[in-house]
Design an enzyme around this catalytic site. Structure first.
Site, PDB file in Angstrom:
ATOM      1  CG  HIS A  68     -65.746 -68.434  25.428  1.00 16.45           C
ATOM      2  ND1 HIS A  68     -64.877 -67.504  24.910  1.00 16.45           N
ATOM      3  CD2 HIS A  68     -66.882 -67.739  25.729  1.00 16.45           C
ATOM      4  CE1 HIS A  68     -65.455 -66.313  24.893  1.00 16.45           C
ATOM      5  NE2 HIS A  68     -66.669 -66.429  25.387  1.00 16.45           N
ATOM      6  CG  ASP A  70     -63.480 -72.748  22.491  1.00 15.26           C
ATOM      7  OD1 ASP A  70     -64.298 -72.022  23.086  1.00 15.26           O
ATOM      8  OD2 ASP A  70     -62.416 -72.320  22.006  1.00 15.26           O
TER       9      ASP A  70
END
Length: 267
Positions: A68, A70
């Site tokens: 992901h 982040d």
């Protein structure tokens, strides 16, 4: 070691999904520092990582819990600055990875080992990293310091996620360091709480479908199942609800028709 075994540097990427931001972790060893989840390419954040790494003998490896944005954010830039490799479970999840890490891979820290544990559910490529001697689990997005974890199909899978939580219950964990939120000092209570929460939500899904007695769309179900949730979060809640429904479908307890209406299977 006289120095703290690890430090947490909060990435400047707060949001509805990341809470206060991503916890970038630096782990000390006699061989240098390991970075887990650089999190964000903000120059000041990267500078802090490099500076902290230098204080720990220099950065020697970048590990990614899962792909992901982040978590993998800043990884390419940090590799460019340090010249060290990036490792992840698979390039399917993290295309920029230099190396893939199978389940059970260990990294020698001199006086202990850091073990990679494949923990899918939140995402297919998710890894936790287990500091064996200290019993510290760097848990990525398997659990959070506050709130719950979103499961988004098809990369996320509710049934597999519950299996992962139960697997982690078998480890003698002393502390969980999540990717979002504060450190968890009572790991077994948190894991039990997460499992209970998911099973309770599943019971709510079944109860609502029973009450309606007719096939309904996902959008109809969300406010009924998530009546305790801020409507601003319904779009996110819909993804976890879909994960619950898919789990029930795989177990032969729910079904979806050609018009994307869900119902319970007849007994």
């Amino acid at each position: 070691m006289s120095q703290e075994r690890y430090s947490i540097l909060l990435a400047p990427n707060p949001s509805m999904m990341t809470g206060p931001g991503t916890n970038t972790l630096l782990i000390s060893s006699s061989k240098g520092a390991i970075v887990i989840d650089p999190g964000d390419s903000d120059p000041e954040h990267l500078e802090r990582i490099v500076r902290e790494g230098q204080a720990r003998g220099g950065i020697r490896h970048i590990l990614i819990t899962h792909g992901h944005p982040d978590h993998v954010g800043g990884a390419a830039e940090l590799r460019e600055r340090t010249g060290v490799p990036i490792s992840a479970f698979s390039r399917a999840g993290v295309p920029l990875a230099d190396h893939e890490i199978p389940d059970g891979t260990t990294f020698d820290l001199g006086d202990t080992a850091l073990r990679a544990i494949h923990t899918p559910g939140h995402r297919f490529d998710h890894l936790c990293f287990w500091l064996e001697r200290e019993g510290i689990l760097f848990a990525g997005d398997v659990v959070a310091g506050v709130g719950t974890v979103v499961i988004i199909p098809p990369e996320g899978h509710m049934g597999v996620y519950l299996q992962t939580l139960k697997r982690l219950q078998q480890l003698p964990i002393a502390r969980i360091v999540p990717a979002h939120g504060p450190v968890i000092e009572d790991p077994q209570a948190k894991l039990s709480e997460y499992i209970a929460h998911r099973l309770e939500r599943e019971r709510q899904v079944i109860a609502v479908l029973n009450q309606l007695k007719q096939p309904v769309t996902l959008s109809t179900l969300v406010p009924l199942v998530y009546a305790d949730t801020d409507p601003k979060l319904y779009a996110v809640a819909a993804r976890s609800l879909e994960a619950h429904l898919i789990k029930l479908q795989e177990e032969g307890r729910a079904q979806i028709d050609a018009q994307q209406h869900w119902s319970l299977c007849l007994k």
